[in-house]
Write an enzyme that holds these catalytic residues in place. Sequence first.
Site, mmCIF file in Angstrom:
data_model
loop_
_atom_site.group_PDB
_atom_site.id
_atom_site.type_symbol
_atom_site.label_atom_id
_atom_site.label_comp_id
_atom_site.label_asym_id
_atom_site.label_seq_id
_atom_site.Cartn_x
_atom_site.Cartn_y
_atom_site.Cartn_z
ATOM 1 N N ARG A 178 -1.683 -7.244 -8.232
ATOM 2 C CA ARG A 178 -1.869 -8.459 -8.824
ATOM 3 C C ARG A 178 -3.160 -9.212 -8.176
ATOM 4 O O ARG A 178 -3.830 -9.526 -8.700
ATOM 5 C CB ARG A 178 -0.865 -9.203 -9.301
ATOM 6 C CG ARG A 178 -0.828 -10.479 -9.790
ATOM 7 C CD ARG A 178 0.331 -11.515 -9.564
ATOM 8 N NE ARG A 178 1.298 -10.824 -10.632
ATOM 9 C CZ ARG A 178 2.462 -9.988 -10.436
ATOM 10 N NH1 ARG A 178 2.517 -9.891 -9.118
ATOM 11 N NH2 ARG A 178 2.991 -9.781 -11.474
ATOM 12 N N ILE A 179 -2.861 -9.408 -6.923
ATOM 13 C CA ILE A 179 -3.847 -10.051 -6.094
ATOM 14 C C ILE A 179 -5.176 -9.347 -5.748
ATOM 15 O O ILE A 179 -6.223 -9.932 -5.945
ATOM 16 C CB ILE A 179 -2.729 -10.594 -4.958
ATOM 17 C CG1 ILE A 179 -1.908 -11.514 -5.103
ATOM 18 C CG2 ILE A 179 -4.040 -11.281 -3.962
ATOM 19 C CD1 ILE A 179 -0.902 -11.848 -3.885
ATOM 20 N N ASP A 200 -6.267 3.262 -3.878
ATOM 21 C CA ASP A 200 -5.003 3.144 -4.734
ATOM 22 C C ASP A 200 -4.243 4.297 -5.308
ATOM 23 O O ASP A 200 -5.058 4.619 -6.214
ATOM 24 C CB ASP A 200 -4.835 1.793 -5.609
ATOM 25 C CG ASP A 200 -3.576 1.291 -6.278
ATOM 26 O OD1 ASP A 200 -2.846 2.143 -6.549
ATOM 27 O OD2 ASP A 200 -3.316 0.209 -6.003
ATOM 28 N N ALA A 260 -1.073 -9.524 2.905
ATOM 29 C CA ALA A 260 0.123 -8.644 1.923
ATOM 30 C C ALA A 260 1.650 -8.750 2.752
ATOM 31 O O ALA A 260 2.384 -9.509 2.709
ATOM 32 C CB ALA A 260 -0.088 -7.244 1.447
ATOM 33 N N ARG A 261 1.742 -7.702 3.358
ATOM 34 C CA ARG A 261 3.043 -7.469 4.377
ATOM 35 C C ARG A 261 2.569 -7.020 5.662
ATOM 36 O O ARG A 261 1.691 -6.004 5.816
ATOM 37 C CB ARG A 261 4.114 -6.582 3.783
ATOM 38 C CG ARG A 261 4.531 -7.121 2.411
ATOM 39 C CD ARG A 261 5.446 -8.472 2.762
ATOM 40 N NE ARG A 261 6.176 -8.845 1.383
ATOM 41 C CZ ARG A 261 5.694 -9.800 0.680
ATOM 42 N NH1 ARG A 261 4.511 -10.499 0.908
ATOM 43 N NH2 ARG A 261 6.174 -10.226 -0.348
ATOM 44 N N ASP A 284 -2.229 -13.278 7.884
ATOM 45 C CA ASP A 284 -1.182 -14.233 7.491
ATOM 46 C C ASP A 284 0.001 -13.585 7.474
ATOM 47 O O ASP A 284 1.051 -14.750 7.281
ATOM 48 C CB ASP A 284 -1.627 -14.749 5.959
ATOM 49 C CG ASP A 284 -0.790 -15.935 5.575
ATOM 50 O OD1 ASP A 284 -0.676 -16.847 6.183
ATOM 51 O OD2 ASP A 284 0.099 -15.618 4.563
ATOM 52 N N GLU A 289 7.660 -10.490 12.212
ATOM 53 C CA GLU A 289 7.485 -11.899 11.547
ATOM 54 C C GLU A 289 8.281 -12.822 11.789
ATOM 55 O O GLU A 289 9.368 -12.628 11.375
ATOM 56 C CB GLU A 289 6.810 -11.943 10.228
ATOM 57 C CG GLU A 289 6.278 -13.322 9.500
ATOM 58 C CD GLU A 289 5.666 -12.926 8.275
ATOM 59 O OE1 GLU A 289 4.590 -12.871 7.997
ATOM 60 O OE2 GLU A 289 6.606 -12.942 7.404
ATOM 61 N N HIS A 308 2.206 -17.114 7.302
ATOM 62 C CA HIS A 308 2.461 -16.915 6.017
ATOM 63 C C HIS A 308 2.303 -18.059 5.071
ATOM 64 O O HIS A 308 3.369 -18.424 4.379
ATOM 65 C CB HIS A 308 3.962 -16.507 5.914
ATOM 66 C CG HIS A 308 4.243 -15.428 4.710
ATOM 67 N ND1 HIS A 308 5.103 -14.215 5.128
ATOM 68 C CD2 HIS A 308 3.726 -15.190 3.508
ATOM 69 C CE1 HIS A 308 5.059 -13.743 3.976
ATOM 70 N NE2 HIS A 308 4.233 -14.229 3.114
#
Length: 350
Positions: A178-179, A200, A260-261, A284, A289, A308
Amino acid sequence: MADQEDQAERADRRERSGDEPPFAALAMGVEVADRVFAPDLRERLARSVALSPLLLSGPLTTPEARAVLADTEILVTGWECPPLTGEILAAAPRLRAVVHAAGSVKPMVTDAVWDRGVVVSSAADANADPVVAFTLAAITFAAKGALPAAAAYTSGWPSFTDRTGADARTIGVVGASRIGRRVIAALRSSDTGCRILLTDPYVAPAEAASLGVELVELRELCSRSSIVTVHAPQLPETEGLLSGDMLKLIPDGGVVINTARGSLVDTEALARECGSGRLDAFLDVTEPEPLPPGHALLSLPNVLVTPHIAGAQGSEVRRLGEYAVDEVERYVTSRPLRGRLLRSDLPRLA
């Protein structure tokens, strides 16, 4: 088949509705509820449902929480809501819908929710635009070499020929999420003339062409991109996706952006590449984390690590509440949900 199921579901809602509005409850942290659902939004929500006066802000296994869950048909969740386990669902026999006023539902929506056939909706769309804006800002800073330039500010400004810009860059997008798709659209609409590479496994060549990107394997994306921005979901197969070998393929002076992650990037390999000065990074999210105190990435002048914050923050979180209230209104009036999720969507979601 999906249309038939949706029609049956809407008919079931109408049959259940009668004259009484469905009972709903909020399940999230106290501070989260105060910021995401301001008084006017709670008033608006209460016009569509019978809203529980008790905020479910802690464990959902207490007697007080169970008493509320026993009547709850719509559970509006948010950050700090515990996982909806089979035990909790057993205490909520009337539960029909979970509307999540945040992004990812993976930490909260368990298999028991899907097995029960509960409708699930997420405000991830409302959370996406702040992440996109953050990513685009990072891409701009990356293209202009902002981090190394800032670090060298007192020792001398870059010469005219040493300065870099955003035009005609090759930017690699990892994941048409989506992002990721919104980042692609924003880059394409800019006047920078950048070339966009995409990797992807769920995107076919025809779809890539419609997105205006060149579909390539990850190795090629890394070797050709001066900026690599990560937007893939966190899955077992994406753990360490940007491995040490992949990072080595990125050209000297390249930049890695991750909103993302953290698990998608090999943290220690990235620390080595950035520590040598070969790559820069805007992170981020990290793995682990947060990073432990003293970690190399926290002190490198060519790395920016943020806690984050790319998603909706502060004044932005109201949009999550607005989206969720709108979804509840859609649900009770038998209209299609904008943020509806299916179990089959999970492999492509963050």
